[in-house]
Design an enzyme around this catalytic site. Sequence first.
Site, PDB file in Angstrom:
ATOM      1  CG  HIS A 254      -2.106  -0.844   1.123  1.00 19.32           C
ATOM      2  ND1 HIS A 254      -3.292  -0.429   0.556  1.00 19.32           N
ATOM      3  CD2 HIS A 254      -2.314  -2.122   1.503  1.00 19.32           C
ATOM      4  CE1 HIS A 254      -4.167  -1.414   0.597  1.00 19.32           C
ATOM      5  NE2 HIS A 254      -3.597  -2.458   1.165  1.00 19.32           N
TER       6      HIS A 254
ATOM      7  CE  LYS B 287      -6.806  12.966   0.899  1.00 15.43           C
ATOM      8  NZ  LYS B 287      -6.986  11.817   0.031  1.00 15.43           N
TER       9      LYS B 287
ATOM     10  CE  LYS C 275     -14.233   4.739   1.041  1.00 19.90           C
ATOM     11  NZ  LYS C 275     -13.360   4.720   2.215  1.00 19.90           N
TER      12      LYS C 275
END
Length: 540
Positions: free
Chosen positions: A103, A294, A406
């Site tokens: 990631h 975030k 999203k």
Amino acid sequence: RETELHENISRVLYPNDKVFVGQELRLKQEYFLVSATLQDIIRRFRKEHSNWELLPEKVAIQCNDTHPNLAVPELMRILLDEEGLDWDTAWQITEKTINYTNHTLMPEALERWPVALMRHLLPRHLQIIYEINNRFLNKVRAELGEDINLIRRMSIISEGSQPDVRMASLGIVGSSKINGVSALHSELLKKTLFKDYVDLWPHKFTNKTNGITPRRWLKQCNPQLADLISSKIGENWITHLDELRKIEKFSTDKKFQDAFRAIKLDNKKRLATYVKKKMNIDLNENSMFDVQIKRIHEYKRQLMNALHAVVLYNRIKDNPKADIQARTILFGGKAAPGYYMAKMHIKLINSIAEKVNNDPQVGNKLKVVYLPNYSVSLAEKMIPAAELSEQISTAGMEASGTGNMKFALNGALTIGTLDGANVEMKEQIGDENIFIFGLKVEDVEKLRSEGYSSYEYYSKHAELKRAIDQIRDGFFSPEQADLFHPITNALLNDNDYYLICADFEAYVNMQDSLSELYKNQEKWNEIAIMNTARMGFFSS
């Protein structure tokens, strides 16, 4: 007392691993979760099967980043010590069963555990890791030659007086497949971080672009929008997100646009009510809701967004009667416990907010809000209300992102760099429906190699210079003038590693274009509907 010690394992999530005690607890937590999961997997497998060679057919273990990569030595330990298999059989089963998802492109984010700590906590696992490494390096020598530097780079165990276990290397060696989480990220992994391993095992490396579930991120969190969509195209989109394409034809339909816009306003009102209750701040529901939520990290560049807030504040102060598009800039996210600079950024945003929100001259034209205790539940309130989504990381540093998906699914426009999954979003949504600015990956590399001077950019851009000077000189921290010097030093004296100064002019210009576009609500809503309609590719 003993119960208390046992409960420590779950008392603190993500302890500060900058200190030994936190590091030890974190390793214990990771092993605890890996061990519990494997025990459950094996209990289920044993109910039906006694032949261990069937395990890879019946079970897939997906290691989500480096944190669960202890699954490799743990499964080996079970197969060797508890089941009595020979090494080669146990290894074949382990490698076929386990896959590893990476990631991050940032080397410092790849976990490394001190050998001394692992010897203290997990001595048997360390023995197994050394044996895995020994056999692996023999393979490297046989296939790639006796290049000592290559062997050092590829070894699972680093050299030196305080060697580490490199958990990413362990994951690569012990997996059948390794994937990145966006097309750009997977390519960069192969060219940079994992290049040596790709030379050895090109077939192991693949891409799986991240996805989101439309059930939570549209149907549950934005029921009015979900109902509007279903009233036009039926409910099949809930399980086949590509069906959303059918609402494209309504993007210029006046009645559909009005309904879409009314739902967005309702969601904004709901969020405004929450902010008033939690923080006693009145939001202007008719302003543009500009949202960045975030993890707080320098590469995600919340600081650039904060500097833009200062620029807008200065413009209003300089000319209170100017026709400036009203904007509410909302932040949410958490910093790692030991990440000092990220915490300084949170403090700065709150200090800017205090100044802006209490200035009567500014009034309803600008609000800056940092919402506390960010969580999925809070995201479910913020994302349906968002009109502009901030995806502004330094190009080449964001692996993928899912917030970007999203937001777009809920009809927010994206301002972003060509980074992570923004690249694929641009392909899906169309260049005209996403607002890309700034340096690309190759530009970043070129600028750094040619010798980047942040001071040059700072000197040339008057609004940027003024904002940084205000932060440096204590305008936002009158009680302690030098409070934000670590931030301004990083930008000017440490040469701005994340290239905020280099990208700032392009960012502000794009923000100005978006402010103009927002005044044309018909066009804005047409683009917003197209964003929702074209998100099928990103269904999980």
